[in-house]
Enzyme design. Structure first.
Site, PDB file in Angstrom:
ATOM      1  N   LYS A   1      57.132 -22.870 -77.575  1.00 22.98           N
ATOM      2  CA  LYS A   1      56.126 -21.549 -78.537  1.00 22.98           C
ATOM      3  C   LYS A   1      55.668 -22.416 -80.120  1.00 22.98           C
ATOM      4  O   LYS A   1      55.769 -23.383 -80.586  1.00 22.98           O
ATOM      5  CB  LYS A   1      56.839 -20.281 -79.306  1.00 22.98           C
ATOM      6  CG  LYS A   1      56.081 -19.380 -79.546  1.00 22.98           C
ATOM      7  CD  LYS A   1      57.219 -17.828 -80.415  1.00 22.98           C
ATOM      8  CE  LYS A   1      56.666 -16.874 -80.872  1.00 22.98           C
ATOM      9  NZ  LYS A   1      57.294 -15.651 -81.284  1.00 22.98           N
TER      10      LYS A   1
ATOM     11  N   SER B   1      56.200 -11.092 -79.665  1.00 20.34           N
ATOM     12  CA  SER B   1      55.170 -12.577 -79.564  1.00 20.34           C
ATOM     13  C   SER B   1      55.540 -13.921 -78.749  1.00 20.34           C
ATOM     14  O   SER B   1      54.421 -14.134 -78.817  1.00 20.34           O
ATOM     15  CB  SER B   1      55.306 -12.556 -81.937  1.00 20.34           C
ATOM     16  OG  SER B   1      56.242 -13.571 -82.008  1.00 20.34           O
TER      17      SER B   1
ATOM     18  N   SER C   1      60.940 -10.852 -80.784  1.00 18.13           N
ATOM     19  CA  SER C   1      60.149 -11.628 -80.057  1.00 18.13           C
ATOM     20  C   SER C   1      60.327 -12.552 -79.109  1.00 18.13           C
ATOM     21  O   SER C   1      59.122 -13.305 -77.955  1.00 18.13           O
ATOM     22  CB  SER C   1      58.968 -12.444 -81.367  1.00 18.13           C
ATOM     23  OG  SER C   1      58.494 -11.715 -81.751  1.00 18.13           O
TER      24      SER C   1
HETATM   25  N1  GLN Z   1      57.127  -7.397 -83.434  1.00 17.02           N
HETATM   26  C1  GLN Z   1      58.060  -7.653 -84.713  1.00 17.02           C
HETATM   27  C2  GLN Z   1      57.166  -7.543 -85.652  1.00 17.02           C
HETATM   28  O1  GLN Z   1      55.886  -7.584 -85.515  1.00 17.02           O
HETATM   29  C3  GLN Z   1      58.620  -8.711 -84.550  1.00 17.02           C
HETATM   30  C4  GLN Z   1      57.921  -9.818 -83.996  1.00 17.02           C
HETATM   31  C5  GLN Z   1      59.120 -11.035 -83.869  1.00 17.02           C
HETATM   32  O2  GLN Z   1      59.692 -11.185 -83.337  1.00 17.02           O
HETATM   33  N2  GLN Z   1      58.425 -12.275 -84.089  1.00 17.02           N
HETATM   34  O3  GLN Z   1      57.331  -7.860 -86.687  1.00 17.02           O
END
Ligand code: GLN
Length: 488
Positions: free
Chosen positions: A79, A154, A178
Site C-alpha cells: 500500500k 482504503s 481498510s
Molecule cells: N473508512 C474508514 C475511514 O475512512 C477506515 C479507513 C481506514 O481503515 N484507513 O476512516
C-alpha cells in the site's frame, strides 16, 4: 496462468527445491499485470521488470547458498502509505506525489530479509481516508469481480492486485477497516493485527492510536505466513508490544487445525443491524454450518451503537494533528517562498495538495479539538472507547471469537457511495470496533450474493490471531472458497 493463483506457501517450497523457477514466476506475474492492469488499475507505482529481476537474482543466490527464506522470491504489493526506500510513496495524495522515502518501514525490512520482493505500490484512498479507493488523487481502482464497482478501501489497490493475480501477497493498513473492507469486496483474506503486534515505523500516519499494518492474500494460510514475517517487536515504534520471541502463525494454525478445538462464538445482535438481505442470507448460511460443530450464542451490547460516531471523532482529531506536518517546508509540494509569509505558503500548499475528503477531516478534526468543543466531542468519544474496551474484555472471558459481517452491503458501483457521506461512513459500522478496542480481526470470503463477494469477519481478544486464523480456516473448509480467480 501457471504460478499466478498458486498460494505463496506452496511456491515457497517449490522455490527452495528449484530456485530458478522464481524467474518464470516473475515473468508470469509481470505478464498478468500487462494484460489486466489497464482494467483494474491497482498500482500507483510499479517497479521495473529489470529491477525486480535483479533482486530475484540475489534471492536465488541466497537460496543456492543454503539459506532458508520464508518468503523466497514471493512478490508483494505494498500500500502506498508504507515507506519504501528509493520507491515513491505518495499516500495517493498530490501533496506527496514526488516523495521518495530515504528509508524502509520496518515491515519492508522484515519482508526483504525473508526473501520477499516488493513489486509495486498500490492505490488507496488519499491518506487512507475512505472505504472505496475513490478518494485517490490519481484514479479509482476497479473491482476485479465487476469492473463497474469499487474494490473497497482504503487498501483497495492491494486487494484488487491480489484478486486480479497481479501479485501473490500484499500489505494494507487498517485504521477502521481498510484491510478488511477491500478483502471482503474482492473475495480475498485480510487481517488487522492486534494494536502493537506489527510495527508502524514507516507507516504514514492517519490516526496513530488506531492504525495497524496487516497482511492480505487469497487464502488464510498465506495471511498467516505473511503475518509471521511482519509481527515483530520494534524499538522504533513506541507502541510495539514487547514480545520475547517471534511467532510462526502458519505452524500454529496448522497445529490448531489438527487439534480442532471447539470454539465458543458470540454473535452480537447490534452488529447485524442494517445488513442487506442477500448479504445476511449468505452469512447465516455459512455460520449455521459453523455453529453445528461449534458453540454459538447471541448476545447484546447496546453501547456498540456509539462505536461508529466515536471512531470518526477520534480518527478525525488524530488526523488533523498528524497531517499538520505537510507544510511545504519539511514535506509537501514546494512552491515559491520568496517575498511571501509562512501563512500564505502553508495555505497554498495545503489547498492545492490535499483532496476534498482530507481537507474536510482536517477541518472537522481541528474543530473537535478546539477549546470549548473538546469535552463535548473528543473526550466523550474517548469515554465511549473505554466503555467498549471494558464491555468486550468481559465478553472475551466467555467467548473465543465474535462472528460478524465484514461489510453490511455488497460492493457499491463506482461513484455511488461517495456522493452520500452518511452511507459511506456507515459502511464501516462492523469494522471500526476492532480498531477502537485494539483487537485483531480477520475477514474471509463467505460466498456470493448476486455474483458479488460477501465476507464474514472474526474478532478476538488481543493477541488471539491464531484463534482467528483457525476460525477463518474453518470457513474456508465449509465454503471451499480460496485462491479465487475473478472472471477478468
Ligand atoms: N473508512 C474508514 C475511514 O475512512 C477506515 C479507513 C481506514 O481503515 N484507513 O476512516
Amino acid at each position: 496462468m501457471k504460478y499466478i493463483y498458486e498460494p505463496a506457501y506452496k511456491l515457497v517450497d517449490l522455490f527452495h527445491q528449484e530456485p530458478d523457477k522464481i524467474f518464470d514466476y516473475i515473468d508470469a506475474v509481470f505478464n498478468r499485470i500487462k494484460s489486466v492492469e489497464s482494467k483494474v488499475k491497482s498500482y500507483i507505482t510499479l517497479r521495473s521488470y529489470d529491477s525486480v529481476l535483479k533482486e530475484a537474482e540475489e534471492v536465488v543466490l541466497r537460496i543456492k547458498k543454503g539459506e532458508h527464506l520464508p518468503l523466497a522470491g514471493i512478490l508483494i504489493a505494498v500500500k502506498d502509505n508504507i515507506s519504501t526506500r528509493g520507491l515513491r510513496t505518495t499516500c495517493a495524495s498530490r501533496i506527496l506525489e514526488n516523495y521518495v522515502p530515504p528509508y524502509d518501514a520496518t515491515v519492508i525490512k522484515m519482508i526483504k530479509e525473508a526473501g520477499g520482493i516488493v513489486v509495486g505500490k498500490t492505490n488507496m484512498d488519499e491518506f487512507a481516508m475512505g472505504s472505496t479507493t475513490e478518494n485517490s488523487a490519481f484514479f479509482p481502482t476497479h473491482n476485479p469481480w465487476d469492473l463497474t464497482r469499487v474494490p473497497g478501501g482504503s487498501s483497495g489497490g492491494s486487494a484488487a492486485a491480489i484478486s486480479a493475480g497481479e501479485t501473490t501477497l500484499a500489505l494494507g493498513s487498517d485504521t477502521g477497516g481498510s484491510i478488511r473492507c477491500p478483502a471482503a469486496f474482492t473475495a480475498t483474506v485480510g487481517l488487522k493485527p492486534t494494536y502493537g503486534l506489527v510495527s508502524r515505523y514507516g507507516l504514514i500516519a492517519y490516526a496513530s492510536s488506531l492504525d495497524q499494518i496487516g497482511p492480505m492474500a487469497r487464502n488464510v494460510h498465506d495471511v498467516a505466513l505473511l503475518l509471521s514475517i511482519i509481527a515483530t517487536h520494534d524499538s522504533l515504534d513506541s507502541t510495539s508490544i514487547p514480545r520475547i520471541q517471534r511467532c510462526n502463525f502458519l505452524m500454529e494454525l496448522l497445529d490448531t487445525m489438527k487439534k480442532r478445538p471447539r470454539l465458543k462464538i458470540a454473535l452480537v445482535r447490534e452488529l447485524w443491524k442494517g445488513v442487506e438481505e442477500d448479504v445476511g442470507k449468505v452469512l447465516h448460511n455459512v455460520l449455521d454450518k459453523l455453529c453445528s460443530e461449534h458453540m454459538c450464542e447471541e448476545v447484546s451490547i447496546p453501547i456498540v451503537h456509539y462505536a461508529l460516531p466515536a471512531y470518526y471523532v477520534i480518527a478525525m482529531a488524530e488526523a488533523s494533528s498528524n497531517l499538520a506536518r505537510y507544510d511545504g517546508v519539511r514535506y509537501g509540494l514546494s512552491t515559491t517562498k520568496e517575498g511571501r509569509n509562512w501563512i500564505e505558503v502553508f495555505s497554498e500548499v495545503r489547498s492545492k495538495g490535499f483532496g476534498f475528503e482530507v481537507k474536510k477531516r482536517i477541518a472537522l478534526g481541528a474543530f473537535i479539538l478546539s477549546a470549548g468543543y473538546q469535552e463535548q466531542y473528543y473526550i466523550r468519544a474517548l469515554k465511549v472507547r473505554r466503555i467498549l474496551k471494558v464491555e468486550f474484555d468481559k465478553l472475551f472471558t466467555k467467548f473465543d471469537v465474535i462472528a460478524l459481517p465484514t461489510m453490511p452491503i455488497k460492493p457499491p458501483r463506482l461513484g455511488e457511495a461517495i456522493t452520500d457521506p452518511i452511507k459511506l461512513y456507515s459502511m464501516d459500522i462492523d469494522t471500526v470496533l476492532a480498531n477502537m478496542i485494539g483487537s485483531p480481526a480477520v475477514s474471509v470470503p463467505a460466498g456470493f450474493a448476486n455474483a458479488l463477494p460477501v465476507a464474514v469477519q472474526f474478532m478476538g481478544k488481543p493477541l488471539s490471531e491464531t484463534t482467528l486464523l483457525y476460525a477463518a480456516s474453518l470457513i474456508e473448509e465449509i465454503t471451499k472458497l480460496h485462491d479465487l480467480k475473478p472472471p477478468l
